[in-house]
Write an enzyme that holds these catalytic residues in place. Sequence first.
Site, PDB file in Angstrom:
ATOM      1  N   LYS A  30      39.134  37.120  56.543  1.00 56.97           N
ATOM      2  CA  LYS A  30      40.180  36.455  57.341  1.00 56.97           C
ATOM      3  C   LYS A  30      41.523  37.151  57.170  1.00 56.97           C
ATOM      4  O   LYS A  30      42.235  37.385  58.124  1.00 56.97           O
ATOM      5  CB  LYS A  30      40.330  34.983  56.927  1.00 56.97           C
ATOM      6  N   ARG A 105      41.384  23.523  56.355  1.00 58.73           N
ATOM      7  CA  ARG A 105      40.154  23.633  55.572  1.00 58.73           C
ATOM      8  C   ARG A 105      39.429  22.305  55.430  1.00 58.73           C
ATOM      9  O   ARG A 105      38.369  22.252  54.810  1.00 58.73           O
ATOM     10  CB  ARG A 105      40.494  24.139  54.170  1.00 58.73           C
ATOM     11  N   ARG A 143      37.066  42.336  43.869  1.00 60.63           N
ATOM     12  CA  ARG A 143      38.228  42.709  44.671  1.00 60.63           C
ATOM     13  C   ARG A 143      39.498  42.495  43.848  1.00 60.63           C
ATOM     14  O   ARG A 143      39.527  41.703  42.900  1.00 60.63           O
ATOM     15  CB  ARG A 143      38.257  41.984  46.015  1.00 60.63           C
ATOM     16  N   ARG A 176      42.100  38.261  40.934  1.00 67.96           N
ATOM     17  CA  ARG A 176      42.566  36.879  40.973  1.00 67.96           C
ATOM     18  C   ARG A 176      41.668  35.995  40.121  1.00 67.96           C
ATOM     19  O   ARG A 176      40.459  36.182  40.088  1.00 67.96           O
ATOM     20  CB  ARG A 176      42.523  36.375  42.418  1.00 67.96           C
ATOM     21  N   ARG A 187      33.801  27.830  45.502  1.00 67.49           N
ATOM     22  CA  ARG A 187      34.592  27.891  46.740  1.00 67.49           C
ATOM     23  C   ARG A 187      33.676  27.878  47.967  1.00 67.49           C
ATOM     24  O   ARG A 187      33.998  27.273  48.981  1.00 67.49           O
ATOM     25  CB  ARG A 187      35.477  29.150  46.754  1.00 67.49           C
TER      26      ARG A 187
HETATM   27  P1  ADP Z   1      39.874  32.479  50.248  1.00 71.65           P
HETATM   28  O1  ADP Z   1      40.012  32.367  51.736  1.00 71.65           O
HETATM   29  O2  ADP Z   1      39.297  33.805  49.854  1.00 71.65           O
HETATM   30  O3  ADP Z   1      39.244  31.269  49.618  1.00 71.65           O
HETATM   31  P2  ADP Z   1      42.645  31.838  49.882  1.00 71.65           P
HETATM   32  O4  ADP Z   1      43.663  32.744  49.311  1.00 71.65           O
HETATM   33  O5  ADP Z   1      42.709  31.486  51.326  1.00 71.65           O
HETATM   34  O6  ADP Z   1      41.268  32.530  49.550  1.00 71.65           O
HETATM   35  O7  ADP Z   1      42.614  30.463  49.069  1.00 71.65           O
HETATM   36  C1  ADP Z   1      42.596  30.416  47.673  1.00 71.65           C
HETATM   37  C2  ADP Z   1      42.613  28.973  47.188  1.00 71.65           C
HETATM   38  O8  ADP Z   1      43.811  28.329  47.654  1.00 71.65           O
HETATM   39  C3  ADP Z   1      41.494  28.087  47.686  1.00 71.65           C
HETATM   40  O9  ADP Z   1      40.311  28.214  46.925  1.00 71.65           O
HETATM   41  C4  ADP Z   1      42.121  26.694  47.547  1.00 71.65           C
HETATM   42  O10 ADP Z   1      42.142  26.292  46.188  1.00 71.65           O
HETATM   43  C5  ADP Z   1      43.558  26.952  47.948  1.00 71.65           C
HETATM   44  N1  ADP Z   1      43.779  26.748  49.401  1.00 71.65           N
HETATM   45  C6  ADP Z   1      44.063  27.705  50.335  1.00 71.65           C
HETATM   46  N2  ADP Z   1      44.188  27.164  51.559  1.00 71.65           N
HETATM   47  C7  ADP Z   1      43.981  25.827  51.406  1.00 71.65           C
HETATM   48  C8  ADP Z   1      43.954  24.719  52.295  1.00 71.65           C
HETATM   49  N3  ADP Z   1      44.145  24.859  53.626  1.00 71.65           N
HETATM   50  N4  ADP Z   1      43.718  23.483  51.781  1.00 71.65           N
HETATM   51  C9  ADP Z   1      43.514  23.291  50.473  1.00 71.65           C
HETATM   52  N5  ADP Z   1      43.508  24.292  49.567  1.00 71.65           N
HETATM   53  C10 ADP Z   1      43.731  25.545  50.026  1.00 71.65           C
END
Ligand code: ADP
Length: 241
Positions: A30, A105, A143, A176, A187
């Site tokens: 994404k 999400r 990564r 990370r 996740r």
């Molecule tokens: P990825 O898409 O690889 O999971 P992100 O950087 O988008 O990585 O998200 C990392 C973490 O941030 C998620 O696992 C969650 O804990 C939190 N997060 C990100 N976006 C949201 C969201 N829209 N709602 C709730 N938690 C979120």
Amino acid sequence: MSPGAGFGVGAGMSSNILCFVLVGPPGSGKGTQARLLKQSMQIAHISTGDLLRERVALGDEVGRMVADLMDAGELVPDEVVARLVEQRIEQPGCTRGFILDGYPRTVNQAQLLARLLALRRVRTIVIHLDVDYRVVVARISGRQQCPSCERLYGVTSGAPKIPGVCDEDGTKLRVRDDDREEVVRERLRVYEEQTQPVLAFFKKSGYPCVDVPGTDRTPRELATTIEVLIRRVCEGRNDRV
Ligand code: ADP
């Protein structure tokens, strides 16, 4: 492609603002696609993961609560994320439009977003990156990210020119905390349980949705496919390849 060219923006009841909602499992690319779309469309890239990491870096009480949830692979409460997104959309740079990467999400977040988009009459297209979970786990493990500018490096995002060092600003890269394999699996579980239903919500609510099979293509090829699909949607044609 010139920004917004041929996308029929401003037609009917819509404003000139475009929103692309990128939905896909963690590691589906994404972030990479959002950066490519940002360049071709010249609109803002809003990553809730990055917004939340900025909040964590502040080190306040909310930041500490957010850090604990992220490290465990759990979602941050809807109202915290929704507020960050709403504030970001108000900022300069979003007037042409924006790409949402990692938001919404949950169905509740999707409902909050739908209200916000309707109020602003934002023209919205949902892009679903459909990537096999086994591919995702392999991609994410290993990564690296720049702690300064937040750029990711890896199989999908490309390797840095100098191993372990950010191309943009020379900062030392790091893995990370939430990219460890057991957290990645959690996740993915959360994605399946909470985020998959978001796609059904958007489809049921009549938003144009494009499904993009993402496993066997390079990021550039995928970006080209996405642009073709967006164009088709804007021209009122078929939404699949
Ligand atoms: P990825 O898409 O690889 O999971 P992100 O950087 O988008 O990585 O998200 C990392 C973490 O941030 C998620 O696992 C969650 O804990 C939190 N997060 C990100 N976006 C949201 C969201 N829209 N709602 C709730 N938690 C979120």
